[in-house]
Design a protein around this motif. Structure first.
Motif, PDB file in Angstrom:
ATOM      1  N   ALA A  74      39.929  44.394  47.047  1.00 22.50           N
ATOM      2  CA  ALA A  74      40.272  45.527  46.180  1.00 22.50           C
ATOM      3  C   ALA A  74      40.980  45.043  44.918  1.00 22.50           C
ATOM      4  O   ALA A  74      40.773  45.576  43.815  1.00 22.50           O
ATOM      5  N   LEU A  75      41.786  44.028  45.076  1.00 20.84           N
ATOM      6  CA  LEU A  75      42.501  43.461  43.918  1.00 20.84           C
ATOM      7  C   LEU A  75      41.500  42.854  42.935  1.00 20.84           C
ATOM      8  O   LEU A  75      41.611  43.039  41.719  1.00 20.84           O
ATOM      9  N   GLN A  76      40.506  42.139  43.482  1.00 18.19           N
ATOM     10  CA  GLN A  76      39.484  41.534  42.626  1.00 18.19           C
ATOM     11  C   GLN A  76      38.659  42.604  41.915  1.00 18.19           C
ATOM     12  O   GLN A  76      38.337  42.487  40.724  1.00 18.19           O
ATOM     13  N   ASN A  77      38.332  43.667  42.632  1.00 23.43           N
ATOM     14  CA  ASN A  77      37.566  44.766  42.023  1.00 23.43           C
ATOM     15  C   ASN A  77      38.342  45.405  40.873  1.00 23.43           C
ATOM     16  O   ASN A  77      37.772  45.727  39.818  1.00 23.43           O
ATOM     17  N   ASN A  78      39.628  45.604  41.078  1.00 22.65           N
ATOM     18  CA  ASN A  78      40.453  46.202  40.018  1.00 22.65           C
ATOM     19  C   ASN A  78      40.548  45.288  38.796  1.00 22.65           C
ATOM     20  O   ASN A  78      40.519  45.754  37.652  1.00 22.65           O
ATOM     21  N   ALA A  79      40.660  43.982  39.041  1.00 19.02           N
ATOM     22  CA  ALA A  79      40.715  43.031  37.928  1.00 19.02           C
ATOM     23  C   ALA A  79      39.426  43.088  37.111  1.00 19.02           C
ATOM     24  O   ALA A  79      39.453  43.053  35.871  1.00 19.02           O
ATOM     25  N   ASP A  80      38.284  43.207  37.811  1.00 20.23           N
ATOM     26  CA  ASP A  80      36.996  43.297  37.111  1.00 20.23           C
ATOM     27  C   ASP A  80      36.913  44.583  36.294  1.00 20.23           C
ATOM     28  O   ASP A  80      36.386  44.581  35.168  1.00 20.23           O
ATOM     29  N   LYS A  81      37.409  45.680  36.845  1.00 16.54           N
ATOM     30  CA  LYS A  81      37.378  46.961  36.133  1.00 16.54           C
ATOM     31  C   LYS A  81      38.266  46.917  34.882  1.00 16.54           C
ATOM     32  O   LYS A  81      37.892  47.427  33.823  1.00 16.54           O
TER      33      LYS A  81
END
Length: 235
Positions: A74-81
């Motif tokens: 989830a942290l990686q997804n947020n960073a990408d967003k």
């Protein structure tokens, strides 16, 4: 050898005349010396408002959950967003730096009923370092869009830094302005004291200071310098 009486008298008269001339000239010399000793010390201020040319904006976001791998994902997804959001708003890819994530196991720190509902909490910071201050500030105004995507952001506005690095370009102009302002003060003092302003005896440039114009406009900087000048005074 015996000196002729006439010659001895002539020498004595010459000494007397020399002493008399010295006594007549001495007051004028003293007055002239004292005139060079009369000075006035003044300070001249110069201020200028400039736009910051560098912005450092740390965007800190967090995720919580009970599965460690899911929290990292989830942290990686947020960073990408967040990265996509910044690029969409005109921020260059080269301006972005993603720090390593920080993970905490909350259950390892608490016991019994005080345990929080989510075991793991992770935070990460994506930092924008850019010379395009206008673009970055525009992106700041669109942060609500990230909230709509479910991203939890910490308030990083108080940690955003605005820098001005063009001091060398405006230094000569500001020093000249400060010196001119100091001279105006000295001329006013000389006029009020029935004196005439003479040459500069000494001059020193104070340190330049750069500060935010106000707390609501940290991207606008106030540059300030004070010069100290000592002038001679004459009657």
């Amino acid at each position: 050898m015996k000196q002729h009486p006439f010659a001895a008298g002539l020498i004595a008269i010459s000494i007397v005349v020399g002493l008399w001339l010295l006594a007549m000239a001495l007051p004028d010399a003293v007055r002239e010396y004292r005139s060079f000793d009369r000075t006035v010390t003044v300070k001249g201020l110069a201020e200028q408002e400039v736009e910051a040319n560098i912005v450092i904006w740390p965007i800190r976001f967090s995720v919580a959950g009970n599965e460690q791998q899911a929290v990292y994902q989830a942290l990686q997804n947020n960073a990408d967003k967040i990265r996509a959001f910044l690029l969409l708003n005109g921020v260059d890819e080269e301006s972005l730096t993603l720090a390593p994530p920080a993970m905490q196991d909350r259950h390892a720190q608490t016991y019994g009923r005080d345990r929080p509902p989510f075991r793991f909490s992770a935070q990460q910071t994506l930092t924008v370092y850019s010379t395009n201050v206008a673009k970055v500030r525009s992106a700041m105004g669109q942060l609500l869009e990230l909230g709509k995507q479910g991203i939890t952001l910490e308030d990083s506005s108080y940690r955003t830094d605005y820098l001005f690095t063009g001091l060398n370009e405006i230094k000569p102009e500001m020093v000249e302005q400060a010196t001119q302002n100091a001279r105006k003060v000295a001329e006013k003092f000389a006029a009020d004291s029935n004196s005439q302003l003479g040459k500069i005896k000494t001059a020193s440039q104070g340190q330049f200071s750069i500060s935010s114009r106000d707390k609501n406009s940290p991207h606008i900087k106030k540059v300030r310098v004070v010069s100290t000048v000592v002038y001679y005074l004459a009657d």
